[in-house]
Design a protein around this motif. Structure first.
Motif, PDB file in Angstrom:
ATOM      1  N   PHE A 247      -1.201 -13.052   5.371  1.00 55.98           N
ATOM      2  CA  PHE A 247      -0.997 -13.215   4.362  1.00 55.98           C
ATOM      3  C   PHE A 247      -1.820 -12.045   3.171  1.00 55.98           C
ATOM      4  CE2 PHE A 247       1.904 -16.451   3.936  1.00 55.98           C
ATOM      5  CZ  PHE A 247       1.622 -17.567   4.595  1.00 55.98           C
ATOM      6  N   GLY A 248      -3.121 -11.741   2.721  1.00 48.21           N
ATOM      7  CA  GLY A 248      -3.579 -11.360   2.433  1.00 48.21           C
ATOM      8  C   GLY A 248      -3.242  -9.816   2.121  1.00 48.21           C
ATOM      9  N   ALA A 249      -2.684  -9.581   3.703  1.00 50.34           N
ATOM     10  CA  ALA A 249      -2.541  -8.064   3.222  1.00 50.34           C
ATOM     11  C   ALA A 249      -1.112  -7.939   2.915  1.00 50.34           C
ATOM     12  CB  ALA A 249      -2.825  -6.965   5.056  1.00 50.34           C
ATOM     13  N   MET A 250      -0.281  -8.306   3.491  1.00 45.42           N
ATOM     14  CA  MET A 250       1.572  -8.345   3.523  1.00 45.42           C
ATOM     15  C   MET A 250       2.039  -7.031   2.494  1.00 45.42           C
ATOM     16  SD  MET A 250       4.282 -11.669   2.512  1.00 45.42           S
ATOM     17  CE  MET A 250       3.184 -12.492   2.439  1.00 45.42           C
ATOM     18  N   ARG A 251       0.709  -6.859   0.802  1.00 49.35           N
ATOM     19  CA  ARG A 251       1.825  -5.681   0.613  1.00 49.35           C
ATOM     20  C   ARG A 251       1.498  -4.174   1.395  1.00 49.35           C
ATOM     21  NH1 ARG A 251       0.720  -9.947  -0.789  1.00 49.35           N
ATOM     22  NH2 ARG A 251       1.558 -10.974  -3.130  1.00 49.35           N
ATOM     23  N   ILE A 252       0.701  -4.416   1.950  1.00 50.00           N
ATOM     24  CA  ILE A 252      -0.125  -3.410   2.709  1.00 50.00           C
ATOM     25  C   ILE A 252       1.194  -2.784   3.705  1.00 50.00           C
ATOM     26  CG2 ILE A 252      -1.871  -2.963   0.912  1.00 50.00           C
ATOM     27  CD1 ILE A 252      -3.442  -3.006   4.171  1.00 50.00           C
ATOM     28  N   PHE A 253       1.708  -3.564   4.818  1.00 53.18           N
ATOM     29  CA  PHE A 253       2.768  -3.725   5.540  1.00 53.18           C
ATOM     30  C   PHE A 253       2.966  -2.741   5.843  1.00 53.18           C
ATOM     31  CE2 PHE A 253       0.613  -7.333   7.281  1.00 53.18           C
ATOM     32  CZ  PHE A 253       1.151  -8.902   6.890  1.00 53.18           C
ATOM     33  N   PRO A 254       3.559  -2.097   4.859  1.00 55.89           N
ATOM     34  CA  PRO A 254       5.015  -1.011   4.881  1.00 55.89           C
ATOM     35  C   PRO A 254       4.047   0.253   5.420  1.00 55.89           C
ATOM     36  CG  PRO A 254       4.629  -2.162   2.971  1.00 55.89           C
ATOM     37  CD  PRO A 254       4.511  -2.201   3.406  1.00 55.89           C
ATOM     38  N   ARG A 255       2.907   0.888   4.853  1.00 54.32           N
ATOM     39  CA  ARG A 255       1.231   1.849   4.707  1.00 54.32           C
ATOM     40  C   ARG A 255       1.453   1.561   6.425  1.00 54.32           C
ATOM     41  NH1 ARG A 255      -1.942   2.880   0.418  1.00 54.32           N
ATOM     42  NH2 ARG A 255      -0.228   3.145  -1.193  1.00 54.32           N
ATOM     43  N   ILE A 256       1.215   0.377   7.474  1.00 59.67           N
ATOM     44  CA  ILE A 256       0.846   0.652   8.877  1.00 59.67           C
ATOM     45  C   ILE A 256       2.251   1.002   9.529  1.00 59.67           C
ATOM     46  CG2 ILE A 256       0.121  -1.190  11.038  1.00 59.67           C
ATOM     47  CD1 ILE A 256      -0.828  -3.290   8.837  1.00 59.67           C
ATOM     48  N   LEU A 257       3.432   0.785   8.969  1.00 59.67           N
ATOM     49  CA  LEU A 257       3.808   1.062   9.815  1.00 59.67           C
ATOM     50  C   LEU A 257       4.000   2.730   9.511  1.00 59.67           C
ATOM     51  CD1 LEU A 257       7.595  -0.965   8.496  1.00 59.67           C
ATOM     52  CD2 LEU A 257       5.367  -1.393  10.600  1.00 59.67           C
TER      53      LEU A 257
END
Lengths: 163, 501
Positions: free
Chosen positions: B372-382
């Motif tokens: 929930f906390g890192a939802m916004r950086i998910f695209p970076r992980i990819l």
């Protein structure tokens, strides 16, 4: 791009398994067999496995002959079929295969740094402007891993015979 | 068992252990999120590293990677329509369309909460059922163990992807690899070809790491990674309590399906998410909405695949039989820490069992807050560059295999199994029967030979012992079912194929 294993391939896979089964059976002939107090001995299990392998391999070969449609394959990369992708794959594989004996020659730290620089270069976009980043990452990662292994996990990486 | 829960919790809440579990969860999320990697690979890569940790901490880390890996698969499933793991295939059906409609937060939030609830229900089932199964399993003798492992091998061979004969051949190949080294009774050396390094057989660590991690890396190297560019507006947490209550029956049904499938050896989240999705669609009042971005579909998939984790741990911990590919690697984790999973584990190491329960619970909360906390950086992980990641992972697998026995021979064994695993999957063989054959091979042989020694060669006790007879009947039934299903498939495919001119 043909994404199906051919019936031909399944046939050869069956042959390979049949040969494996035969080799296993032949190896089991040299093991102790015969029942003692009911125990069939250490040769029993490999012998049973080898016979079953040969049996199912024959079924696979016959199924491949009877089959009138291609069976579905696992994922096949389109890139592997073009020369650039194939060259990259071969070079990466050679680097990986050489990495292990080189560790025993020059030690983990040097061998890993060289391997990482080589592999990242082969797999990446191969721009000279990226070279400092690649070298920096390779050295930093290797030293961090060596430190973590020796200090935190108590594992001594190989030093190499030249050290 | 309950008296060990609080002390285990106190041990796990120490800062260093918490940090290790957090690191494991993050690593699992990354492995699960990146297509081409997997929870199995993550656990396999880190398996040798945990050798240097205390058993409880090492197993907690592996459980963290497992849970993170299964949960992380929803990220690319929803943002890219690419399941990060096989456990999230069904998540793409509704997660991606919902994200495309501008409701990425709702899609991700539903998936994350579904994963959490599925995990909690899976844990509850594990804590309730495992002691019961362990008590029953304590009554098992060599006859029962032989029949049970034979049933497990037959089931996984028949239910695995591809033709049944290939599943059976893969299982037999696993049994062959397990025969290398000293025989279970008497210690006779077999198939070592004079190599001292093989006197102890193939190590479980190089076997697992090679089969799952190296084979996957070979596939990844063949595929040129396409640049991933995801720009999505993610605002809020997306899911409300009302939506949870509105979908409560879907959640409970999916958890039950996940549990039931997870318990079966050799299958796990990969099947449970699809079965649960299909069941949810059938039971829905609006089945036509499935595939267009309905939250019901996301609840079904993500609850089931995480509930499967608890289900898969039941046979692993109570019988020593892995429930899926990841638990097969986890079995390696038990072994390298000198622990033998099975009913006696609950008697001899109750603190380890409690530690697994508590670490499971702690990691679920870590996963919930992290995602929930890192939802916004998910695209970076990819967007993590593959050409850095793959060589680094390869180095870790080599040194991990070396660390297992302090010899580079195991690194070569790892490479050999990696190539074998790649080739087998290339020719449409499933790896689950191979792994189970390798893991169960010594158990099958040892119990068969012990049984025959007890009965002085008489086979009747296999049928007169009730549990043994039951498992043998199930074995025959599963084989017959497999033959029936396969011949039905072959008949229908020959009817649809036009004859050769």
């Amino acid at each position: 791009m043909n994404n199906h294993t051919s019936v031909h391939t399944d046939r050869w896979v069956g042959v390979a398994f049949a040969l494996l089964g035969a080799a296993l059976f032949w190896s089991s002939m040299g093991m102790r067999s015969g029942a003692y107090l009911g125990d069939p001995g250490p040769a029993f299990f490999p012998r049973v496995i080898s016979i079953l392998i040969i049996l199912f391999a024959i079924i696979l070969i016959f199924r491949a002959r009877e089959s009138n449609q291609d069976s579905q394959a696992g994922p096949v990369s389109d890139d592997a079929s073009n020369s650039g992708g194939l060259r990259r794959f071969i070079l990466t594989s050679v680097a990986a295969l050489l990495y292990i004996p080189v560790i025993s020659l020059i030690g983990f730290v040097f061998a890993t740094s060289v391997y990482l620089i080589t592999a990242i270069w082969i797999l990446g976009p191969r721009k000279w402007t990226h070279a400092p980043v690649i070298i920096g990452f390779a050295v930093l990662f290797t030293l961090s891993l060596a430190f973590a292994l020796t200090r935190w996990l108590g594992v001594a990486p190989p030093q190499g015979i030249l050290s | 068992m309950l008296e060990y829960l609080i002390p285990s919790l106190a041990t796990l809440l120490q800062p260093q252990t918490l940090l290790i579990m957090l690191g494991g969860t993050v690593m699992g999320l990354i492995f699960g999120a990146l297509p081409g990697l997997s929870a199995t690979m993550g656990v396999a890569v880190m398996l040798p590293i945990t050798f240097a940790l205390e058993p409880g901490t090492g197993l907690a880390m592996l459980v963290a990677i497992y849970i993170g890996g299964i949960s992380g698969g929803l990220i690319p499933a929803m943002l890219l329509r690419m399941p990060g793991t096989a456990s999230s295939v069904a998540t793409t059906f509704d997660g991606f369309p919902l994200a495309q409609k501008g409701q990425a937060a709702k899609a991700l939030g539903t998936g994350i909460l579904g994963s959490f609830i599925g995990g909690v229900l899976g844990l509850a089932a594990l804590m309730f059922l495992a002691p019961i199964v362990a008590r029953v399993a304590l009554r098992f003798g060599p006859f029962e163990y032989f029949s049970l492992t034979l049933f497990a091998l037959s089931l996984v061979s028949i239910l695995s992807r591809g033709a049944m004969v290939k599943g059976l051949l893969a299982a037999l190949l696993g049994l062959t690899f397990a025969s290398v080294g000293a025989a279970p009774l008497g210690g006779t050396q077999r198939l070592t070809f004079g190599l001292i390094e093989l006197f102890g057989g193939f190590g479980i660590v190089p076997f697992m790491v090679g089969l799952f991690a190296i084979s996957q890396m070979i596939r990844d190297v063949q595929q040129r990674a396409t640049p991933i560019d995801v720009k999505l507006d993610i605002r809020g947490f997306g899911v409300t309590l009302k939506e949870v209550l509105d979908n409560i029956w879907t959640i409970l049904r999916s958890a039950l399906i996940g549990l039931g499938i997870g318990i079966l050896p050799g299958i796990g989240g990969a099947a449970s998410n699809l079965v649960s999705y299909a069941a949810a669609k059938q039971a829905s009042k609006e089945p036509e909405k499935f595939g267009t971005g309905t939250v019901e579909g996301i609840w079904a998939s993500e609850t089931a695949n995480n509930a499967s984790i608890g289900g898969a741990l039941i046979p692993l911990m109570t019988l020593g039989i892995p429930g899926d590919g990841v638990t097969a690697v986890l079995l390696g984790g038990f072994i390298i820490h000198g622990l033998q999973p099975g009913p006696l584990l609950f008697r001899t190491n109750p603190e380890i069992v409690s530690g697994i329960y508590m670490s499971y619970l702690i990691v679920l909360f870590m996963m919930l807050f992290l995602m929930f906390g890192a939802m916004r950086i998910f695209p970076r992980i990819l967007q993590l560059p593959r050409h850095y990641l793959l060589p680094a992972l390869f180095v870790m697998t080599v040194i991990g295999s070396f660390a297992f026995n302090n010899r580079l021979f195991d690194a070569w064994v790892m490479l050999g199994f990696g190539i074998a695993g790649y080739l087998l999957e290339r020719f449409n063989f499933s790896l689950s029967p191979l792994v189970l054959g390798f893991v169960l091979g010594p158990i099958v042989e040892q119990n068969l030979r012990r049984s025959l020694m007890f009965s002085e060669g008489d086979l009747m006790p296999f049928l007169t012992h009730p549990f043994s007879a039951g498992f043998l009947v199930l074995t025959v039934a599963s084989v017959l079912f497999g033959i029936y299903t396969e011949s039905k498939k072959r008949r229908s495919s020959s009817q649809h194929t036009p004859p050769h001119p």
